[in-house]
Design an enzyme around this catalytic site. Sequence first.
Site, mmCIF file in Angstrom:
data_model
loop_
_atom_site.group_PDB
_atom_site.id
_atom_site.type_symbol
_atom_site.label_atom_id
_atom_site.label_comp_id
_atom_site.label_asym_id
_atom_site.label_seq_id
_atom_site.Cartn_x
_atom_site.Cartn_y
_atom_site.Cartn_z
ATOM 1 N N HIS A 1 0.857 -1.193 0.000
ATOM 2 C CA HIS A 1 0.000 0.000 0.000
ATOM 3 C C HIS A 1 0.889 1.236 0.000
ATOM 4 C CE1 HIS A 1 -2.708 -2.758 2.695
ATOM 5 N NE2 HIS A 1 -2.747 -3.126 1.418
ATOM 6 N N GLN A 2 0.814 2.034 -1.043
ATOM 7 C CA GLN A 2 1.610 3.255 -1.118
ATOM 8 C C GLN A 2 0.664 4.450 -1.233
ATOM 9 O OE1 GLN A 2 2.413 0.782 -3.883
ATOM 10 N NE2 GLN A 2 3.514 -0.369 -2.319
#
Length: 742
Positions: A676-677
């Site tokens: 998750h960025q």
Amino acid sequence: MEGRKRSLVSGGKLVVKPKYKHGLSSSQIHSLSAVCEALIPCIPTNGNLNSNDTNGKLLHHSYYLSSASHPPFPDETAELIVKRGIPKAVVVVSLVLKLLSTRLGTLLLCGGASLDWKWPFLHKFSELSVSKREAILQKWSRGTLLLPLRTVFFMLKLTCFYTFFSLTDEKGQNPAWESIGYHVEQVENSADSGEERPLDKGIVETENQADETTLKQSLIHKGLQVTDNTKDNTINIQCDVVIVGSGCGGGVAAAVLAEAGLKVVVVEKGHYFTAQDYTGLEGPSMNELYASGGIFSTQDGKIILLAGSTVGGGSAVNWSASIRTPDHVLEEWSKEKKIPMFGGEEYQSAMDRVWRRIGVTEMCEQEGIQNQVLRKGCEKVGLKVEGVARNSTEGHYCGSCGYGCRRGDKKGTDSTWLVDAVDKGAVILTGCKADKFVVESDGSGKRCKGVIATVESSNISKKVQIEAKASVAACGALYTPPLLISSGLKNKNVGRNLHLHPVLFAWGYFPESESQLQGKSFEGGIITSINKVMIQGEANFSTIIETAGLGPASYAVFLPWVGGQDMKERMAKYSRTAMLFALIRDEGSGEVREEGKITYKFHELDQKHLEAGLRQTLRILIGAGAAEVGTFQSDGQRLECRGIKEEDVEEFLKTVVAAGGPASGGKYWNLYASAHQMSSCRMGVDEREGAVDGNGESWEAKGLYVCDGSVLPTAIGVNPMITIESTAYCISTRIAHSLNQI
């Protein structure tokens, strides 16, 4: 319908030697082969095998006698190093391999281990015994004086293990899989390969175009205005809105804007696959569906980054977890960060709309063994466990959705929002990479006029220039900032404040003979349950515990290596090893201003939360009845659980820490992961606080919007798909209103 060219077939052939492009010399490959043999050696079994049938004994015998030094593994490992490694690291690894091919170089890097009383007294690395080579690599793995050697060790270990457990033959088989209890699930797909795919109405796959003429004809056939610009040597396309990226942000934006009657063009550097294209094969699937083939890390090698790079982006390969934005996060964003969008009915309605469109279900008919472990462990130690909703049916029992959903059950943007978009006339260009947005002065300031992109196909030399009233960056938090910077944006928040939801894994081994839990670790829905870690003195959770979906090669990458035999024994337990992870809502942040170059720094609270989560994860595994548990720390940290006392468990847990990565100076280290960025072009109340305003529009260039995870003000602490899609729904609705008012 355009003919298909790509399919996720075997990533390599174990028998027929291909032409390699790694550029390493024969002496370097010889050194690499010697390293590979020490990492994954031939282990004589002497008939001591645990198997009840002759065939099983033969399989195990073959597995233990196999070695990563056997062709084609060394050359394939070299290919992976050169293709996927950080350039500076590749140079260092190449130099080390060159030095190891000489006697003096081996003396320099290996010290006294290269000396012998017999002629020639000083040996090259490949001339040393396997046991000596193993001891040298063990020293490198924990060395602190020559830190580059530890990084070199890590890179060699990562690429060697990944190759050994992912490379397949023409039949899609790997020789080690049966011995470790792994198989690619057979899925019947009734779809006819000749029938129209969901996006065929609007897709133009540039790699299938013979030349510029056929590309222009295909674009015109889709209803676009296309002209040649001989001055700039470009193919010019006219539309209302151009969107770069087709994932959770871009896919939703395309649907909303096309529904508003606007002509939309989506530019996607990845390629289009449907359920019948997916094979479940880890190696080729990762190579085609993920950025850098899933071998992508921060500059210090501390964090492995997983980001989708295909039509549908991360929504095509994520693990289905559908979690609404937590209330305390929305309150923080709307009140502390002063972004009104997140505080009212608009956002709540958007979440409801997203929930319905991607078919989220809150029940699960049957859980896989890993989620059974999480539930059983939590119940045993008195912790709350919650179900996780998924964008699939209640009966979706699939452990390989990370390689694309072969059942066509998971509802990513490629099978929902993008279908809506093309039904309303949107066009999707695949194999087309955006170079920059066209930002020009218009008298009152700067305005974005569209985007210039490069077509991947070698048949097409001209660039594509798409002229639009509004332009949307939706490449994800790792790629949107470099694109904006290459377009001339100067805002200090572009590329900074990057949050990664860092993850640390723990494992528990559940032998079939000792456990009532049925199944294999790679079977069943990947995430169907969750535990939220509550730390005394903190009002809200900052850590969650979930289950992981790691194929054999990915698991081997994270697996600590302390010796060749230990590695083979650990991998032999793969199919009954439950893998859980602790994920934090990180306070620390990173930077990505140039494509592929990511830096990140942890906050001290992050270390605290990771350690608390990792220790709770181990308690859960022990509570579920694991025979053995451990972390992925470089020293092979583990605990035998049979008959263990509570005080011994607590003593072990005190030794569990969130140690730094391979480039750190500590004695031991962990490899972190991030899927998750977020927040690298965050929304802000003004240009000092954010890269874009509360509508997602750039402070510097009118008509340029960001509509992906990079606009989130902070990390959110849970799987972000619902949050990103809901935010994109709000932003794109506002864009539509703005354009219809012009």
